[in-house]
Design a protein around this motif. Structure first.
Motif, short mmCIF file in Angstrom:
data_model
loop_
_atom_site.label_atom_id
_atom_site.label_comp_id
_atom_site.label_asym_id
_atom_site.label_seq_id
_atom_site.Cartn_x
_atom_site.Cartn_y
_atom_site.Cartn_z
N HIS A 132 0.84 -1.20 0.00
CA HIS A 132 0.00 0.00 0.00
C HIS A 132 0.87 1.25 0.00
O HIS A 132 0.64 2.18 -0.78
CB HIS A 132 -0.93 -0.03 1.21
CG HIS A 132 -1.83 1.16 1.31
ND1 HIS A 132 -1.56 2.22 2.13
CD2 HIS A 132 -2.99 1.45 0.69
CE1 HIS A 132 -2.51 3.12 2.01
NE2 HIS A 132 -3.40 2.68 1.14
N SER A 133 1.87 1.29 0.85
CA SER A 133 2.76 2.46 0.94
C SER A 133 3.50 2.68 -0.37
O SER A 133 3.60 3.82 -0.86
CB SER A 133 3.75 2.27 2.10
OG SER A 133 4.57 3.40 2.25
N ALA A 134 4.03 1.62 -0.96
CA ALA A 134 4.76 1.74 -2.23
C ALA A 134 3.84 2.27 -3.34
O ALA A 134 4.25 3.12 -4.13
CB ALA A 134 5.36 0.39 -2.64
N VAL A 135 2.61 1.78 -3.38
CA VAL A 135 1.66 2.24 -4.39
C VAL A 135 1.33 3.72 -4.18
O VAL A 135 1.25 4.49 -5.16
CB VAL A 135 0.39 1.37 -4.40
CG1 VAL A 135 -0.73 2.00 -5.21
CG2 VAL A 135 0.72 -0.02 -4.93
N LEU A 136 1.18 4.15 -2.94
CA LEU A 136 0.88 5.57 -2.69
C LEU A 136 2.04 6.47 -3.12
O LEU A 136 1.82 7.52 -3.71
CB LEU A 136 0.54 5.80 -1.22
CG LEU A 136 -0.78 5.19 -0.74
CD1 LEU A 136 -1.04 5.58 0.71
CD2 LEU A 136 -1.94 5.59 -1.63
N VAL A 137 3.28 6.06 -2.81
CA VAL A 137 4.44 6.85 -3.25
C VAL A 137 4.47 6.89 -4.77
O VAL A 137 4.66 7.96 -5.37
CB VAL A 137 5.76 6.28 -2.69
CG1 VAL A 137 6.97 7.01 -3.29
CG2 VAL A 137 5.79 6.38 -1.16
N CYS A 138 4.28 5.76 -5.40
CA CYS A 138 4.27 5.68 -6.87
C CYS A 138 3.19 6.58 -7.46
O CYS A 138 3.46 7.37 -8.38
CB CYS A 138 4.06 4.23 -7.30
SG CYS A 138 4.00 3.98 -9.08
N ALA A 139 1.99 6.49 -6.95
CA ALA A 139 0.88 7.29 -7.47
C ALA A 139 1.14 8.78 -7.26
O ALA A 139 0.91 9.60 -8.16
CB ALA A 139 -0.43 6.87 -6.80
N LEU A 140 1.63 9.14 -6.08
CA LEU A 140 1.91 10.54 -5.79
C LEU A 140 2.93 11.11 -6.76
O LEU A 140 2.77 12.21 -7.29
CB LEU A 140 2.41 10.69 -4.35
CG LEU A 140 2.87 12.08 -3.92
CD1 LEU A 140 1.74 13.10 -4.05
CD2 LEU A 140 3.40 12.03 -2.49
N PHE A 141 3.98 10.35 -7.04
CA PHE A 141 5.01 10.89 -7.92
C PHE A 141 4.64 10.81 -9.39
O PHE A 141 5.10 11.63 -10.17
CB PHE A 141 6.39 10.32 -7.57
CG PHE A 141 6.90 11.10 -6.39
CD1 PHE A 141 7.59 12.28 -6.58
CD2 PHE A 141 6.58 10.72 -5.10
CE1 PHE A 141 7.97 13.06 -5.51
CE2 PHE A 141 6.95 11.49 -4.01
CZ PHE A 141 7.66 12.67 -4.22
N ASN A 142 3.77 9.91 -9.77
CA ASN A 142 3.22 9.98 -11.13
C ASN A 142 2.39 11.27 -11.26
O ASN A 142 2.49 11.97 -12.27
CB ASN A 142 2.41 8.74 -11.47
CG ASN A 142 3.28 7.64 -12.02
OD1 ASN A 142 3.71 7.71 -13.16
ND2 ASN A 142 3.56 6.63 -11.21
N PHE A 143 1.63 11.60 -10.25
CA PHE A 143 0.87 12.85 -10.23
C PHE A 143 1.82 14.05 -10.31
O PHE A 143 1.64 14.95 -11.13
CB PHE A 143 0.01 12.92 -8.96
CG PHE A 143 -0.64 14.26 -8.74
CD1 PHE A 143 -1.85 14.56 -9.34
CD2 PHE A 143 -0.05 15.21 -7.92
CE1 PHE A 143 -2.45 15.80 -9.13
CE2 PHE A 143 -0.64 16.44 -7.71
CZ PHE A 143 -1.85 16.74 -8.31
N MET A 144 2.82 14.06 -9.44
CA MET A 144 3.75 15.20 -9.40
C MET A 144 4.53 15.33 -10.70
O MET A 144 4.77 16.44 -11.18
CB MET A 144 4.70 15.08 -8.21
CG MET A 144 4.01 15.25 -6.86
SD MET A 144 3.03 16.77 -6.70
CE MET A 144 4.30 18.02 -6.91
#
Length: 184
Positions: A132-144
């Motif tokens: 879950h944490s890895a997916v959130l970091v990944c999603a956040l940085f795809n957004f950024m």
């Protein structure tokens, strides 16, 4: 030079945040939660994941800032470049290899994710909270990465260390405190 004519020619992301504080604050607060809140991953590992995702996306700005931030938190200099060049031969902690493979695939081909991808993360000793944490970091940085590229934000390497020092020293919540309130 950004695509926002109201900003100075050499504007960086922090300048965008100052120009648009109402949208910047929630984004920065979410960064604090994902990147500094409770997680099975250390701060260095989360910054490494962020920099890796940004490198996969060829987002030079985010990759540069978060590589420098990861290194400020103890990631070996040059590790991210090596991981992007050839993940299998890079000196990445073996437990992180499947995590980086996972976020790389999620970044490049999100609809191709399978249960086997998650199982590889679990087999390396990570639990559901880590995935879950890895997916959130990944999603956040795809957004950024999309935000930075879409607004034409760029900087040279000298800025990366300045931004990394600020993130290392005050975190994301400290960054939010540096943004003036929105004009009434």
């Amino acid at each position: 030079m950004t695509f926002l004519p109201s900003l100075p020619e050499n504007a960086v992301l922090f300048d965008v945040f100052k120009a648009y504080p109402d949208t910047a604050r929630p984004i920065i607060e979410y960064h604090e939660t994902v990147m500094r809140g409770p997680s099975p991953f250390s701060l260095a590992e989360r910054e490494l994941i962020a920099a890796y995702v940004s490198g996969v996306n060829n987002c030079a700005y985010c990759h540069g800032v978060h590589t420098a931030t990861a290194e400020a938190h103890g990631v070996e200099p040059g590790l991210l470049g090596a991981a992007l060049a050839d993940l299998d031969s890079a000196r990445v902690d073996p437990r992180l290899l499947p995590v980086l493979r996972y976020v790389g695939k999620l970044t490049q081909t999100p609809s191709a994710m399978t249960p086997a991808d998650a199982e590889a993360v679990y087999a390396a000793g990570w639990d559901e909270s880590a995935l879950h944490s890895a997916v959130l970091v990944c999603a956040l940085f795809n957004f950024m990465n999309r935000m930075v590229e879409g607004l034409g934000v760029s900087a040279d390497a000298s800025y990366f260390s300045v931004s990394a020092k600020r993130l290392h020293d005050i975190g994301y919540v400290g960054l939010a405190k540096l943004i003036p309130p929105a004009a009434a």
